[in-house]
Design a protein around this motif. Structure first.
Motif, PDB file in Angstrom:
ATOM      1  N   ILE A 132       0.832  -1.200   0.000  1.00  0.00           N
ATOM      2  CA  ILE A 132       0.000   0.000   0.000  1.00  0.00           C
ATOM      3  C   ILE A 132       0.873   1.260   0.000  1.00  0.00           C
ATOM      4  O   ILE A 132       0.568   2.254  -0.668  1.00  0.00           O
ATOM      5  CB  ILE A 132      -0.939   0.000   1.228  1.00  0.00           C
ATOM      6  N   ALA A 133       1.973   1.202   0.743  1.00  0.00           N
ATOM      7  CA  ALA A 133       2.905   2.334   0.817  1.00  0.00           C
ATOM      8  C   ALA A 133       3.845   2.378  -0.381  1.00  0.00           C
ATOM      9  O   ALA A 133       4.676   3.291  -0.476  1.00  0.00           O
ATOM     10  CB  ALA A 133       3.717   2.251   2.102  1.00  0.00           C
ATOM     11  N   ASP A 134       3.729   1.396  -1.283  1.00  0.00           N
ATOM     12  CA  ASP A 134       4.572   1.315  -2.475  1.00  0.00           C
ATOM     13  C   ASP A 134       6.044   1.206  -2.116  1.00  0.00           C
ATOM     14  O   ASP A 134       6.908   1.830  -2.746  1.00  0.00           O
ATOM     15  CB  ASP A 134       4.332   2.521  -3.397  1.00  0.00           C
ATOM     16  N   ILE A 135       6.319   0.401  -1.091  1.00  0.00           N
ATOM     17  CA  ILE A 135       7.698   0.156  -0.654  1.00  0.00           C
ATOM     18  C   ILE A 135       8.077  -1.275  -1.023  1.00  0.00           C
ATOM     19  O   ILE A 135       7.462  -2.225  -0.536  1.00  0.00           O
ATOM     20  CB  ILE A 135       7.837   0.357   0.871  1.00  0.00           C
ATOM     21  N   PRO A 136       9.065  -1.457  -1.885  1.00  0.00           N
ATOM     22  CA  PRO A 136       9.476  -2.811  -2.277  1.00  0.00           C
ATOM     23  C   PRO A 136      10.022  -3.601  -1.087  1.00  0.00           C
ATOM     24  O   PRO A 136      10.715  -3.039  -0.223  1.00  0.00           O
ATOM     25  CB  PRO A 136      10.576  -2.570  -3.316  1.00  0.00           C
ATOM     26  N   MET A 137       9.730  -4.877  -1.038  1.00  0.00           N
ATOM     27  CA  MET A 137      10.290  -5.729   0.005  1.00  0.00           C
ATOM     28  C   MET A 137      11.756  -6.004  -0.293  1.00  0.00           C
ATOM     29  O   MET A 137      12.142  -6.205  -1.445  1.00  0.00           O
ATOM     30  CB  MET A 137       9.505  -7.031   0.110  1.00  0.00           C
ATOM     31  N   GLN A 138      12.561  -6.026   0.771  1.00  0.00           N
ATOM     32  CA  GLN A 138      13.992  -6.244   0.640  1.00  0.00           C
ATOM     33  C   GLN A 138      14.455  -7.272   1.677  1.00  0.00           C
ATOM     34  O   GLN A 138      13.831  -7.413   2.739  1.00  0.00           O
ATOM     35  CB  GLN A 138      14.757  -4.930   0.847  1.00  0.00           C
ATOM     36  N   PRO A 139      15.561  -7.969   1.413  1.00  0.00           N
ATOM     37  CA  PRO A 139      16.068  -8.936   2.389  1.00  0.00           C
ATOM     38  C   PRO A 139      16.725  -8.227   3.565  1.00  0.00           C
ATOM     39  O   PRO A 139      17.745  -7.550   3.401  1.00  0.00           O
ATOM     40  CB  PRO A 139      17.087  -9.749   1.579  1.00  0.00           C
ATOM     41  N   VAL A 140      16.136  -8.376   4.752  1.00  0.00           N
ATOM     42  CA  VAL A 140      16.648  -7.635   5.894  1.00  0.00           C
ATOM     43  C   VAL A 140      17.031  -8.498   7.090  1.00  0.00           C
ATOM     44  O   VAL A 140      17.605  -7.993   8.046  1.00  0.00           O
ATOM     45  CB  VAL A 140      15.629  -6.560   6.365  1.00  0.00           C
ATOM     46  N   GLN A 142      11.293  -5.304   8.283  1.00  0.00           N
ATOM     47  CA  GLN A 142      11.566  -4.164   7.407  1.00  0.00           C
ATOM     48  C   GLN A 142      10.692  -2.975   7.798  1.00  0.00           C
ATOM     49  O   GLN A 142      11.176  -1.836   7.902  1.00  0.00           O
ATOM     50  CB  GLN A 142      11.306  -4.541   5.944  1.00  0.00           C
ATOM     51  N   TYR A 143       9.407  -3.236   8.040  1.00  0.00           N
ATOM     52  CA  TYR A 143       8.478  -2.182   8.438  1.00  0.00           C
ATOM     53  C   TYR A 143       8.928  -1.532   9.749  1.00  0.00           C
ATOM     54  O   TYR A 143       8.997  -0.298   9.863  1.00  0.00           O
ATOM     55  CB  TYR A 143       7.079  -2.782   8.595  1.00  0.00           C
ATOM     56  N   ASP A 144       9.242  -2.357  10.750  1.00  0.00           N
ATOM     57  CA  ASP A 144       9.644  -1.829  12.057  1.00  0.00           C
ATOM     58  C   ASP A 144      10.932  -1.027  11.959  1.00  0.00           C
ATOM     59  O   ASP A 144      11.071   0.031  12.584  1.00  0.00           O
ATOM     60  CB  ASP A 144       9.828  -2.976  13.055  1.00  0.00           C
ATOM     61  N   ALA A 145      11.897  -1.514  11.171  1.00  0.00           N
ATOM     62  CA  ALA A 145      13.168  -0.797  11.026  1.00  0.00           C
ATOM     63  C   ALA A 145      12.954   0.559  10.368  1.00  0.00           C
ATOM     64  O   ALA A 145      13.588   1.559  10.744  1.00  0.00           O
ATOM     65  CB  ALA A 145      14.148  -1.641  10.213  1.00  0.00           C
ATOM     66  N   MET A 146      12.028   0.610   9.400  1.00  0.00           N
ATOM     67  CA  MET A 146      11.783   1.867   8.688  1.00  0.00           C
ATOM     68  C   MET A 146      11.054   2.886   9.559  1.00  0.00           C
ATOM     69  O   MET A 146      11.103   4.083   9.269  1.00  0.00           O
ATOM     70  CB  MET A 146      11.008   1.594   7.402  1.00  0.00           C
ATOM     71  N   LEU A 147      10.413   2.427  10.625  1.00  0.00           N
ATOM     72  CA  LEU A 147       9.826   3.364  11.583  1.00  0.00           C
ATOM     73  C   LEU A 147      10.915   4.115  12.339  1.00  0.00           C
ATOM     74  O   LEU A 147      10.741   5.262  12.735  1.00  0.00           O
ATOM     75  CB  LEU A 147       8.943   2.617  12.583  1.00  0.00           C
ATOM     76  N   ILE A 148      12.049   3.430  12.537  1.00  0.00           N
ATOM     77  CA  ILE A 148      13.172   4.044  13.249  1.00  0.00           C
ATOM     78  C   ILE A 148      14.002   4.915  12.307  1.00  0.00           C
ATOM     79  O   ILE A 148      14.390   6.029  12.646  1.00  0.00           O
ATOM     80  CB  ILE A 148      14.070   2.946  13.857  1.00  0.00           C
ATOM     81  N   ARG A 149      14.215   4.357  11.117  1.00  0.00           N
ATOM     82  CA  ARG A 149      15.063   5.069  10.159  1.00  0.00           C
ATOM     83  C   ARG A 149      14.697   4.611   8.742  1.00  0.00           C
ATOM     84  O   ARG A 149      14.901   3.448   8.399  1.00  0.00           O
ATOM     85  CB  ARG A 149      16.538   4.751  10.447  1.00  0.00           C
ATOM     86  N   PRO A 150      14.144   5.498   7.928  1.00  0.00           N
ATOM     87  CA  PRO A 150      13.718   5.095   6.581  1.00  0.00           C
ATOM     88  C   PRO A 150      14.838   4.516   5.727  1.00  0.00           C
ATOM     89  O   PRO A 150      14.612   3.614   4.923  1.00  0.00           O
ATOM     90  CB  PRO A 150      13.191   6.405   5.978  1.00  0.00           C
ATOM     91  N   ASP A 151      16.057   5.025   5.908  1.00  0.00           N
ATOM     92  CA  ASP A 151      17.187   4.551   5.118  1.00  0.00           C
ATOM     93  C   ASP A 151      17.816   3.347   5.816  1.00  0.00           C
ATOM     94  O   ASP A 151      18.842   3.457   6.487  1.00  0.00           O
ATOM     95  CB  ASP A 151      18.218   5.687   4.960  1.00  0.00           C
ATOM     96  N   ILE A 152      17.190   2.186   5.660  1.00  0.00           N
ATOM     97  CA  ILE A 152      17.617   1.003   6.398  1.00  0.00           C
ATOM     98  C   ILE A 152      18.762   0.276   5.702  1.00  0.00           C
ATOM     99  O   ILE A 152      19.010   0.461   4.510  1.00  0.00           O
ATOM    100  CB  ILE A 152      16.440   0.017   6.581  1.00  0.00           C
ATOM    101  N   ARG A 153      19.459  -0.576   6.450  1.00  0.00           N
ATOM    102  CA  ARG A 153      20.503  -1.415   5.902  1.00  0.00           C
ATOM    103  C   ARG A 153      19.898  -2.760   5.515  1.00  0.00           C
ATOM    104  O   ARG A 153      19.157  -3.362   6.291  1.00  0.00           O
ATOM    105  CB  ARG A 153      21.626  -1.615   6.918  1.00  0.00           C
ATOM    106  N   VAL A 154      20.211  -3.238   4.335  1.00  0.00           N
ATOM    107  CA  VAL A 154      19.697  -4.524   3.872  1.00  0.00           C
ATOM    108  C   VAL A 154      20.866  -5.472   3.626  1.00  0.00           C
ATOM    109  O   VAL A 154      22.017  -5.043   3.484  1.00  0.00           O
ATOM    110  CB  VAL A 154      18.864  -4.369   2.583  1.00  0.00           C
ATOM    111  N   LEU A 155      20.576  -6.759   3.591  1.00  0.00           N
ATOM    112  CA  LEU A 155      21.590  -7.755   3.270  1.00  0.00           C
ATOM    113  C   LEU A 155      21.977  -7.626   1.799  1.00  0.00           C
ATOM    114  O   LEU A 155      21.111  -7.471   0.933  1.00  0.00           O
ATOM    115  CB  LEU A 155      21.051  -9.157   3.534  1.00  0.00           C
ATOM    116  N   ASP A 156      23.278  -7.703   1.509  1.00  0.00           N
ATOM    117  CA  ASP A 156      23.694  -7.625   0.116  1.00  0.00           C
ATOM    118  C   ASP A 156      25.035  -8.331  -0.067  1.00  0.00           C
ATOM    119  O   ASP A 156      25.659  -8.803   0.890  1.00  0.00           O
ATOM    120  CB  ASP A 156      23.767  -6.177  -0.368  1.00  0.00           C
TER     121      ASP A 156
END
Length: 247
Positions: free
Chosen positions: A118-126, A195-209
């Motif tokens: 709904i928020a148009d936020i792609p899912m990422q591996p976190v 991912q949702y909870d982390a983005m509440l703290i900081r939108p620019d989250i770190r993902v696995l890569d």
């Protein structure tokens, strides 16, 4: 010869009952952890055939039994039992027609994946066991997927991926077994929640890569892990009396 024939028939009955039991169990487990509600469905394609089992349209997801699992062909025609498949059976049939590697399809209604959509936020591996999240295509028609045309569109969009999101609606997950599709369904949602909870703290989250992502995926998705996930949620549901009357 007669005894051999009778033995084969009894063995076939046992195998069929096991297929139905896995589908019914997966429905109960998913409902118990709020990935299914009054709607949603789990299917299993019988290896070497164009037939599949799926929970019937009429059966409550909270109390579905083995007797509520129906068999259909890939056109959705009822082959066994006296109920009918869910109206969205086209999701299952169209994916089965295109993916010889897929033996189970789950359509569920997860909260956090839907919110991200709904928020148009792609899912990422976190996080570790959710690290299989990769490309998650989004199907934009949010109504019931209850026509051949819509099922085909969704299946084409899924392509070779593990999951496709239906915007404002839910998620479709595929696997090479009921247990694998179940495990992926559970941890797609858990990954989305983190991912949702982390983005509440900081939108620019770190993902696995990078290499870290590759190794994390390899170590978290062995067959033994899938079996461990299934056993854990099955035993948890049994303690909560959520599987009563399954047989």
């Amino acid at each position: 010869m007669l005894h051999q024939k009778d033995g084969r028939q009894e063995m076939n009955k046992v195998i069929v009952k096991d297929f139905k039991l896995q589908v019914a169990t997966a429905v109960r487990l998913l409902e118990n952890i709020d990935l299914l509600d009054m709607n949603g469905h789990v299917s299993f394609r019988v290896p070497g055939t164009d037939q599949f089992y799926i929970n019937s349209r009429r059966a409550s997801r909270a109390s579905v039994t083995v007797e509520d699992i129906v068999m259909c062909d890939l056109d959705g025609n009822l082959l066994e039992a006296d109920s009918e498949p869910p109206s969205e059976y086209h999701i299952h049939t169209e994916i089965f027609k295109r993916r010889s590697d897929v033996f189970s399809v789950i359509h569920n209604h997860p909260h956090y994946q839907t919110v991200l959509g709904i928020a148009d936020i792609p899912m990422q591996p976190v996080f570790g066991i959710g690290s299989f999240v990769d490309k998650v295509p989004v199907y934009e028609k949010s109504s019931l997927v209850n026509t051949v045309e819509m099922g085909a569109e969704l299946a084409e969009l899924l392509g070779g991926e593990v999951t496709v999101q239906i915007r404002h609606h839910g998620t479709v997950v595929v696997g090479d077994s009921v247990k694998a599709a179940f495990a992926k369904s559970v941890f797609l949602e858990e990954n989305a929640k983190k991912q949702y909870d982390a983005m509440l703290i900081r939108p620019d989250i770190r993902v696995l890569d990078g290499e870290n992502l590759v190794r994390t995926r390899e170590t978290n998705w062995q067959p033994s892990i899938i079996e461990k996930i299934w056993t854990y949620y099955q035993e948890k549901a049994m303690k909560e009396n959520a599987l009563a009357g399954l047989l």
